[in-house]
Design a protein around this motif. Structure first.
Motif, PDB file in Angstrom:
ATOM      1  N   ARG A  65       0.836  -1.209   0.000  1.00  9.47           N
ATOM      2  CA  ARG A  65       0.000   0.000   0.000  1.00  9.47           C
ATOM      3  C   ARG A  65       0.867   1.253   0.000  1.00  9.47           C
ATOM      4  O   ARG A  65       0.575   2.220  -0.716  1.00  9.47           O
ATOM      5  CB  ARG A  65      -0.945  -0.004   1.212  1.00  9.47           C
ATOM      6  CG  ARG A  65      -1.772   1.237   1.346  1.00  9.47           C
ATOM      7  CD  ARG A  65      -2.746   1.407   0.201  1.00  9.47           C
ATOM      8  NE  ARG A  65      -3.484   2.659   0.372  1.00  9.47           N
ATOM      9  CZ  ARG A  65      -3.942   3.386  -0.611  1.00  9.47           C
ATOM     10  NH1 ARG A  65      -3.805   3.011  -1.851  1.00  9.47           N
ATOM     11  NH2 ARG A  65      -4.578   4.509  -0.363  1.00  9.47           N
ATOM     12  N   VAL A  66       1.935   1.252   0.785  1.00  9.74           N
ATOM     13  CA  VAL A  66       2.841   2.405   0.820  1.00  9.74           C
ATOM     14  C   VAL A  66       3.458   2.621  -0.560  1.00  9.74           C
ATOM     15  O   VAL A  66       3.482   3.745  -1.075  1.00  9.74           O
ATOM     16  CB  VAL A  66       3.932   2.227   1.904  1.00  9.74           C
ATOM     17  CG1 VAL A  66       4.988   3.312   1.791  1.00  9.74           C
ATOM     18  CG2 VAL A  66       3.311   2.233   3.284  1.00  9.74           C
ATOM     19  N   VAL A  67       3.951   1.566  -1.180  1.00 11.85           N
ATOM     20  CA  VAL A  67       4.566   1.673  -2.511  1.00 11.85           C
ATOM     21  C   VAL A  67       3.543   2.168  -3.532  1.00 11.85           C
ATOM     22  O   VAL A  67       3.858   3.023  -4.373  1.00 11.85           O
ATOM     23  CB  VAL A  67       5.173   0.324  -2.935  1.00 11.85           C
ATOM     24  CG1 VAL A  67       5.620   0.344  -4.386  1.00 11.85           C
ATOM     25  CG2 VAL A  67       6.350  -0.033  -2.031  1.00 11.85           C
ATOM     26  N   GLU A  68       2.322   1.684  -3.451  1.00 18.82           N
ATOM     27  CA  GLU A  68       1.258   2.109  -4.361  1.00 18.82           C
ATOM     28  C   GLU A  68       0.994   3.607  -4.238  1.00 18.82           C
ATOM     29  O   GLU A  68       0.882   4.323  -5.242  1.00 18.82           O
ATOM     30  CB  GLU A  68      -0.006   1.324  -4.037  1.00 18.82           C
ATOM     31  CG  GLU A  68      -1.223   1.685  -4.843  1.00 18.82           C
ATOM     32  CD  GLU A  68      -2.449   0.922  -4.353  1.00 18.82           C
ATOM     33  OE1 GLU A  68      -3.514   1.569  -4.232  1.00 18.82           O
ATOM     34  OE2 GLU A  68      -2.352  -0.280  -4.078  1.00 18.82           O
ATOM     35  N   VAL A  69       0.910   4.111  -3.014  1.00 20.97           N
ATOM     36  CA  VAL A  69       0.662   5.549  -2.797  1.00 20.97           C
ATOM     37  C   VAL A  69       1.849   6.382  -3.271  1.00 20.97           C
ATOM     38  O   VAL A  69       1.671   7.408  -3.938  1.00 20.97           O
ATOM     39  CB  VAL A  69       0.345   5.831  -1.310  1.00 20.97           C
ATOM     40  CG1 VAL A  69       0.332   7.319  -1.025  1.00 20.97           C
ATOM     41  CG2 VAL A  69      -0.983   5.205  -0.928  1.00 20.97           C
ATOM     42  N   LEU A  70       3.061   5.954  -2.975  1.00 18.91           N
ATOM     43  CA  LEU A  70       4.248   6.700  -3.412  1.00 18.91           C
ATOM     44  C   LEU A  70       4.318   6.764  -4.934  1.00 18.91           C
ATOM     45  O   LEU A  70       4.596   7.823  -5.506  1.00 18.91           O
ATOM     46  CB  LEU A  70       5.521   6.070  -2.848  1.00 18.91           C
ATOM     47  CG  LEU A  70       5.688   6.093  -1.328  1.00 18.91           C
ATOM     48  CD1 LEU A  70       6.997   5.418  -0.937  1.00 18.91           C
ATOM     49  CD2 LEU A  70       5.618   7.496  -0.763  1.00 18.91           C
ATOM     50  N   ASP A  71       4.071   5.652  -5.600  1.00 18.06           N
ATOM     51  CA  ASP A  71       4.093   5.628  -7.068  1.00 18.06           C
ATOM     52  C   ASP A  71       3.033   6.554  -7.653  1.00 18.06           C
ATOM     53  O   ASP A  71       3.301   7.310  -8.591  1.00 18.06           O
ATOM     54  CB  ASP A  71       3.871   4.205  -7.583  1.00 18.06           C
ATOM     55  CG  ASP A  71       5.046   3.273  -7.331  1.00 18.06           C
ATOM     56  OD1 ASP A  71       6.146   3.767  -6.998  1.00 18.06           O
ATOM     57  OD2 ASP A  71       4.852   2.044  -7.455  1.00 18.06           O
ATOM     58  N   ALA A  72       1.824   6.506  -7.106  1.00 21.15           N
ATOM     59  CA  ALA A  72       0.734   7.344  -7.611  1.00 21.15           C
ATOM     60  C   ALA A  72       1.027   8.825  -7.387  1.00 21.15           C
ATOM     61  O   ALA A  72       0.763   9.658  -8.264  1.00 21.15           O
ATOM     62  CB  ALA A  72      -0.577   6.946  -6.949  1.00 21.15           C
ATOM     63  N   ALA A  73       1.574   9.170  -6.239  1.00 20.05           N
ATOM     64  CA  ALA A  73       1.905  10.571  -5.951  1.00 20.05           C
ATOM     65  C   ALA A  73       2.999  11.071  -6.893  1.00 20.05           C
ATOM     66  O   ALA A  73       2.935  12.206  -7.385  1.00 20.05           O
ATOM     67  CB  ALA A  73       2.332  10.719  -4.499  1.00 20.05           C
TER      68      ALA A  73
END
Length: 98
Positions: A65-73
């Motif tokens: 989830r953290v990686v997903e949010v960082l990538d999207a941001a």
């Protein structure tokens, strides 16, 4: 628990004052906060009107989830036409990492 963060180094387009800079950076920081439920702030180059440092952090129980949010941001910032993304620093860790 996983903690992730991004530090963006940005070059602003047609900006000629610190007031104009704020009119670009504030909505960008607000969008990061609203869209991804993260903490975000202008963190660097505050005295330069064409450069900006923006930092953001996210916490989750799952690494994915953290990686997903960082990538999207990062994609969101890179797609903004009013800023040029010069560099991004990324961190990801667990509190017990030493």
């Amino acid at each position: 628990m996983w903690i992730g963060w991004l530090e963006f180094d940005l070059l602003l387009g047609d900006v000629h004052s610190l007031k104009e800079k704020r009119s670009v950076i504030r909505p960008l920081v607000a969008e990061l906060t609203r869209r991804f439920a993260v903490s975000a702030a202008e963190t660097g180059a505050q005295d330069l009107y064409r450069r900006a440092g923006v930092g953001m952090a996210v916490v989750s129980g799952e690494r994915a989830r953290v990686v997903e949010v960082l990538d999207a941001a990062e994609r969101l910032i890179a797609a903004r036409p009013e800023v040029e993304l010069l560099s991004v620093r990324r961190g990801l860790r667990r509190p017990d990492d030493d």
